[in-house]
Structures are given as structure tokens and as C-alpha cells.
Design a protein around this motif. Sequence first.
Motif, mmCIF file in Angstrom:
data_model
loop_
_atom_site.group_PDB
_atom_site.id
_atom_site.type_symbol
_atom_site.label_atom_id
_atom_site.label_comp_id
_atom_site.label_asym_id
_atom_site.label_seq_id
_atom_site.Cartn_x
_atom_site.Cartn_y
_atom_site.Cartn_z
ATOM 1 N N ALA A 165 0.836 -1.203 0.000
ATOM 2 C CA ALA A 165 0.000 0.000 0.000
ATOM 3 C C ALA A 165 0.870 1.251 0.000
ATOM 4 O O ALA A 165 0.506 2.270 -0.611
ATOM 5 C CB ALA A 165 -0.933 0.001 1.206
ATOM 6 N N LEU A 166 2.023 1.186 0.664
ATOM 7 C CA LEU A 166 2.943 2.332 0.631
ATOM 8 C C LEU A 166 3.379 2.615 -0.805
ATOM 9 O O LEU A 166 3.513 3.781 -1.221
ATOM 10 C CB LEU A 166 4.178 2.058 1.495
ATOM 11 C CG LEU A 166 3.969 1.815 2.995
ATOM 12 C CD1 LEU A 166 5.314 1.571 3.671
ATOM 13 C CD2 LEU A 166 3.238 2.977 3.645
ATOM 14 N N GLN A 169 0.314 4.075 -2.775
ATOM 15 C CA GLN A 169 0.070 5.482 -2.428
ATOM 16 C C GLN A 169 1.094 6.405 -3.096
ATOM 17 O O GLN A 169 0.752 7.451 -3.659
ATOM 18 C CB GLN A 169 0.154 5.642 -0.908
ATOM 19 C CG GLN A 169 -0.337 6.942 -0.361
ATOM 20 C CD GLN A 169 -1.830 6.907 -0.119
ATOM 21 O OE1 GLN A 169 -2.607 7.429 -0.909
ATOM 22 N NE2 GLN A 169 -2.244 6.272 0.955
ATOM 23 N N ALA A 170 2.360 6.012 -3.027
ATOM 24 C CA ALA A 170 3.417 6.821 -3.633
ATOM 25 C C ALA A 170 3.254 6.876 -5.157
ATOM 26 O O ALA A 170 3.460 7.928 -5.781
ATOM 27 C CB ALA A 170 4.788 6.257 -3.261
ATOM 28 N N ALA A 173 0.431 9.171 -6.068
ATOM 29 C CA ALA A 173 0.779 10.574 -5.855
ATOM 30 C C ALA A 173 1.731 11.081 -6.935
ATOM 31 O O ALA A 173 1.600 12.198 -7.437
ATOM 32 C CB ALA A 173 1.405 10.754 -4.474
ATOM 33 N N ASP A 271 11.897 5.890 -4.439
ATOM 34 C CA ASP A 271 10.808 6.679 -3.853
ATOM 35 C C ASP A 271 9.512 5.877 -3.743
ATOM 36 O O ASP A 271 8.426 6.443 -3.781
ATOM 37 C CB ASP A 271 10.608 7.974 -4.648
ATOM 38 C CG ASP A 271 10.205 7.694 -6.086
ATOM 39 O OD1 ASP A 271 10.072 6.516 -6.459
ATOM 40 O OD2 ASP A 271 10.017 8.674 -6.844
ATOM 41 N N PHE A 272 9.613 4.559 -3.648
ATOM 42 C CA PHE A 272 8.456 3.678 -3.468
ATOM 43 C C PHE A 272 7.557 3.634 -4.704
ATOM 44 O O PHE A 272 6.367 3.378 -4.604
ATOM 45 C CB PHE A 272 7.632 4.080 -2.218
ATOM 46 C CG PHE A 272 8.329 3.796 -0.918
ATOM 47 C CD1 PHE A 272 8.107 2.620 -0.235
ATOM 48 C CD2 PHE A 272 9.228 4.719 -0.385
ATOM 49 C CE1 PHE A 272 8.760 2.350 0.970
ATOM 50 C CE2 PHE A 272 9.881 4.465 0.819
ATOM 51 C CZ PHE A 272 9.655 3.283 1.498
ATOM 52 N N ALA B 69 7.202 10.118 3.549
ATOM 53 C CA ALA B 69 7.525 9.767 2.158
ATOM 54 C C ALA B 69 6.341 9.089 1.492
ATOM 55 O O ALA B 69 6.015 9.358 0.336
ATOM 56 C CB ALA B 69 8.752 8.849 2.121
ATOM 57 N N THR B 70 5.705 8.188 2.222
ATOM 58 C CA THR B 70 4.470 7.552 1.754
ATOM 59 C C THR B 70 3.797 6.924 2.961
ATOM 60 O O THR B 70 4.420 6.750 4.014
ATOM 61 C CB THR B 70 4.737 6.523 0.636
ATOM 62 O OG1 THR B 70 3.486 5.983 0.176
ATOM 63 C CG2 THR B 70 5.631 5.383 1.118
ATOM 64 N N PHE B 71 2.503 6.636 2.827
ATOM 65 C CA PHE B 71 1.745 6.154 3.978
ATOM 66 C C PHE B 71 0.549 5.354 3.501
ATOM 67 O O PHE B 71 0.206 5.354 2.318
ATOM 68 C CB PHE B 71 1.263 7.331 4.848
ATOM 69 C CG PHE B 71 0.163 8.128 4.194
ATOM 70 C CD1 PHE B 71 0.439 9.072 3.227
ATOM 71 C CD2 PHE B 71 -1.170 7.895 4.532
ATOM 72 C CE1 PHE B 71 -0.576 9.780 2.600
ATOM 73 C CE2 PHE B 71 -2.195 8.600 3.914
ATOM 74 C CZ PHE B 71 -1.890 9.543 2.946
ATOM 75 N N THR B 72 -0.070 4.658 4.448
ATOM 76 C CA THR B 72 -1.343 3.985 4.169
ATOM 77 C C THR B 72 -2.207 4.067 5.412
ATOM 78 O O THR B 72 -1.688 4.021 6.538
ATOM 79 C CB THR B 72 -1.117 2.525 3.744
ATOM 80 O OG1 THR B 72 -2.376 1.904 3.493
ATOM 81 C CG2 THR B 72 -0.392 1.724 4.811
ATOM 82 N N PHE B 88 0.137 3.654 8.874
ATOM 83 C CA PHE B 88 1.475 3.064 8.760
ATOM 84 C C PHE B 88 2.188 3.862 7.669
ATOM 85 O O PHE B 88 1.594 4.156 6.625
ATOM 86 C CB PHE B 88 1.360 1.592 8.382
ATOM 87 C CG PHE B 88 2.679 0.906 8.128
ATOM 88 C CD1 PHE B 88 3.620 0.747 9.133
ATOM 89 C CD2 PHE B 88 2.969 0.409 6.867
ATOM 90 C CE1 PHE B 88 4.826 0.102 8.889
ATOM 91 C CE2 PHE B 88 4.172 -0.246 6.619
ATOM 92 C CZ PHE B 88 5.105 -0.391 7.636
ATOM 93 N N ALA B 90 6.158 5.286 5.794
ATOM 94 C CA ALA B 90 7.609 5.382 5.676
ATOM 95 C C ALA B 90 7.933 6.867 5.753
ATOM 96 O O ALA B 90 7.444 7.651 4.933
ATOM 97 C CB ALA B 90 8.088 4.794 4.356
ATOM 98 N N GLU B 98 16.347 9.332 1.058
ATOM 99 C CA GLU B 98 16.025 7.897 1.049
ATOM 100 C C GLU B 98 16.433 7.187 2.342
ATOM 101 O O GLU B 98 16.588 5.970 2.357
ATOM 102 C CB GLU B 98 16.613 7.189 -0.177
ATOM 103 C CG GLU B 98 16.046 7.723 -1.475
ATOM 104 C CD GLU B 98 16.518 6.964 -2.711
ATOM 105 O OE1 GLU B 98 17.080 5.869 -2.564
ATOM 106 O OE2 GLU B 98 16.316 7.483 -3.817
ATOM 107 N N TYR B 100 14.876 5.946 5.127
ATOM 108 C CA TYR B 100 13.485 5.693 5.510
ATOM 109 C C TYR B 100 13.398 4.928 6.821
ATOM 110 O O TYR B 100 14.178 4.009 7.076
ATOM 111 C CB TYR B 100 12.784 4.859 4.440
ATOM 112 C CG TYR B 100 12.706 5.521 3.086
ATOM 113 C CD1 TYR B 100 12.021 6.723 2.916
ATOM 114 C CD2 TYR B 100 13.309 4.932 1.971
ATOM 115 C CE1 TYR B 100 11.941 7.324 1.660
ATOM 116 C CE2 TYR B 100 13.222 5.523 0.719
ATOM 117 C CZ TYR B 100 12.543 6.722 0.568
ATOM 118 O OH TYR B 100 12.460 7.310 -0.658
ATOM 119 N N ILE B 115 1.457 12.923 2.026
ATOM 120 C CA ILE B 115 2.847 12.780 1.587
ATOM 121 C C ILE B 115 3.507 14.158 1.641
ATOM 122 O O ILE B 115 2.915 15.154 1.219
ATOM 123 C CB ILE B 115 2.909 12.185 0.168
ATOM 124 C CG1 ILE B 115 2.524 10.691 0.216
ATOM 125 C CG2 ILE B 115 4.311 12.355 -0.435
ATOM 126 C CD1 ILE B 115 2.443 10.021 -1.140
#
Lengths: 398, 143
Positions: A165-166, A169-170, A173, A271-272, B69-72, B88, B90, B98, B100, B115
Motif C-alpha cells: 500500500a505504501l 500510495q506513492a 501521488a 521513492d516507493f 515519504a508515503t503512507f497507508t 502506517f 515510511a 532515502e 526511511y 505525503i
Amino acid sequence: MPAKAYPEKQVCITGVGQSAVGRPSSQSALRLTVDACLTAIADAGLSISDIDGFTTYLGYSPDGGGISPVGAPEAMLALGLQPTWIGASTEGHAHMGAIIGAIQAIASGLCRHVLIFRTVAQASARAKTWHAAVLGGGPEKGAPARGGNAWTVPFNAFSPANIYALYAQAYFAKYGATSEQLGAIAVNSRRMAALNPNAIYRNPLTIEEYLSSRMISSPLRIYDCDTHIDGSTAILLSHRDCARDLARPPIEIEAMGMAIGAFGFGWHGGDFTSMPSDRAGAMMWSRTDLKPADVDVAQIYDGFSILTLLWLESLGFCGRGEAAAFVEGGARIGLDGELPLNTSGGQLSAGRFHGYGHTYEACLQLWGRAGERQVRDARVCAVSNGGFGYGALLLKRS
Amino acid sequence: MTETSHAPSRQLPAVEKETLSFWTAGAEGRLQICRCEGCGRYLHPPLPRCPDCGGDTSPSTVSGRARVATFTVNHQPWVPGLAVPFVFAAVELVEQPELYVFTNIIGCPVDDVRIGMAVKVAFEQHGDIFLPMFQPLGAADAS
Ligand SMILES: [Zn+2]
């Protein structure tokens, strides 16, 4: 090394087998394993005494979640095999590591016919304890989270869904991708599964149903996550010199690629929005004159739908950030599209055969045995496996 | 900045030689990240050897500032008693691109997380282990 001397070009797929799928199954995991293995041996027109190599992914796991309930020793006993070469390990390029190891063993002359199996019984495990399949085994066991799980499970990320999911989401975006685009993967899988008698979920799914479905870990919904099953798949690999006179025209392994990324260790680069699967794709294409445009059908890993988007880019079917638009609406990835995708229903709808369902389906397509879901004149199929370790195969009809 | 009361039960990390300081330095209110003694590169998760220069590594205190940086937003109760929803994420520490750290974002409604949001560490104590959580920078400064 000249390309024709590459190890994968010495090896063919000569038979495949798959057990009945269950959620859960009434059969034991070892029985399902035997069913798949015997089917694969018979499919090739071989007998048990011909099999001189044996391996599995990932080897027996003591975890209660049914991730790998059958190891090589008991399967070997139940089948009555006496292999010369045995490989069984959790190491390597995740799911496809066993196949790539078998290729190397055959090409180096250690053996001629290698039987590979992958068995899961996660549905049975969850039928006993509904949260049996979580990472780390669950907090009530009192064991600390170790290895890669140490970085995620203490923060209640009990599922790979949370990690992917991370990425989703990235990716959304950075590239402006939408849930409607991502949902095309799940809708396509269900449409394919309706044509696969051994798929676990065969009822139709519309994009509207997808968009109103339960959120698991945003932006991933229930239909973005694969389905725990009980089942086993077996693949038989043979040296090309021993493959000619068997029951089926051998399927050539045109190229292979592999990579690991320390991803499951908690280490993330970039960057995911991309994975080390990029290296597996690049390696595969470096070993063949074929190009992505030559691929007739693709079986691309879909443990979670976002993995399929990232792999589509890693394998060069789309440019970076373009996969979501590529799959939108489903026309390009349908049976009549430019790249029919996950024609068995994949792990999202056919069930989590854990990578091996993808290779199995690739073979059925190249042999013209895929029934109602057959892609017309399928000659070249790309297969990819993995979200933590990465393997890719380019398979070709002889 | 340390949350000691009413911390929910969690499955805690195994503490290894190389990860000890990351999981326990919160007792002094500090976030410690493994760093190369040769070239200064931060390494997380910790490693005994720098992959860039081969240097030895040791824990080093960082600012505790980061960006999401990113999330859920997790909605699924994976195990009995798990309170949902939660975030949750990063987070990328300000010290190095980077770099993280996985964490939960606390101290704001789950729907407020974005983000790029600036966050700061806030520890949650479980015995000897201090889990590094992150909360919006404004809230951290106000507490
Ligand atoms: Zn260094």
C-alpha cells in the motif's frame, strides 16, 4: 558466452500439473502435492523413475499460516522419487528461484528431468485460526518480530498489504494514477477467472463494485489482495535433448531474469514507485533478441494489484509511470487486447498458488490448452513472480 | 515527548546487537540511527558494514525530524483487538535522502496525513523498548 549456450536455452518445460483448488480443501497438503506432481509427470509422458531432480519453493516452513506446509523430503517419499539433484531453500529469487535453480542443475549436467512443486494451505490454516497468515505469527504467541518483520510488525503492519500500500500510495501521488485505473487489474482477473474452471472466484466483478468495496490498507481494497487457498502446482523441466520425444512439444525457456532487493529486510531504495524487479526485467531482455512487442500473453505477479503495475513497467511493457493508464478500462489486457494479462484469473481471482499458477497458466496458453480463455495463436509468454525477490521468464512455443 | 501511559499492546521487535540503540535510545528521548564512521552515511535498518566505503558503523543521534515519504491508512483488524484505523508510514529522515524509517503517524486524524508532511519523532514505551512514532511537527512542538 554465445546466447545459444545460455543455461536456460538448454532447458524446456515438458509437463505441468495443478491440484484442485480449495478454500479450504478437504485434502491434505501432501495429497494435493502428490496430485500436482503426478499430473505433471504424466503430462510429460514420463514415469516416476525418469525424474532425477527435485526441488520446491520455499521448503517446509514451520509457520502455522500454511505458507509452505510440505517440504521436499515428505513429497519425495510420497512420490517414491530417488533424485540425484535436490534443491530446497527459502533463499534465492523468491518464487522463481526454484525454477532458476533447476535450470542451472539441468544445464550443468547434474540431472535431466527436474520436478518442481509449490504447495500452499493458507485457506486451511485460516479456517482454524482466522488470523493465522499474518506476518510474525500474531502477537498472542508472545514471540518478538524478527528479521524483516521487526521493522513493520511492531507498527501493526501485519500484512504485506500494508507494505505494498505504501508503494501504491506513492505511485498514485507521483503519477496521478487512480483507483479506477488500479481496479482494472482486479476486474480483468475476475473476467479471466470466469473462464477458468479451477479458479476460486468466478463470479463477475464490475469496476463500480470494486470502487465501493472494503478498504484494507489505502489505497488497496479487498479486491487488490490475492486470495488464500489450498492447492499445489508442479512444473517439469527437462534437458532439451531429452525433451523432443515426450508427450508435448517442449516449451522453450527463451530467457530468464532475477533480482533481490533486501526489500523484505526493511530496506527500501528509491521513492516507493519502482522495485528491484526492474533488474530482473532488464536481465531477461538482455538474453534474447525478442522484444516486449513480441509477447502474445503475459502472466504477471499479482499478489497485490499494484505489483502488477510495477512489474508491467519493469518488463518494459509500459514506460515508467504509464502502467495505470495502460490497463485502464481493461481493453488492452483482455483476451482480445494487445497484451492479454493473467489469463487464469491470477492470484487475485484464481487463487494464491504463489507464483507457480502464473508459470502453469503460461504453459497451458503456449500449448493451446487454455480452453475458453485461450489467447489465439499464443507463441510467446512472459511470466514474472515476486514482490520481495524477483524472477522473470520468457517462454516460447517450439 | 515520551508516551508512557495507555500504550496499546504490540508485537515488539527482537532486539539484536545492531538494532539495540534504535529500539532503546528513546529512553533518553533520542533517535539513534546507524552511521558509517568512514563516510558518514546513515544506514537503516542498521548494518555492521557500510556498503559504500566498507567502514565500520556505530549509532549516531539524529534530529528526529522527517517528512512523510508515503503512507497507508490501515482499516483491516489483522489480529484480535487491533484498533483501526491507523496510519502506517515510511518517513524520510531529514539527515539524508532515502533514509526511511517505518512507523505509525500519531497525533492527528488519519485523514489529515499527507505525503510530504513534516513530522517529528515521539516515542512509545514498552518496557525497555521505545518505539519511534512520528507526529505532525506542529503538534510535537506544542506538546
Ligand atoms: Zn561509508
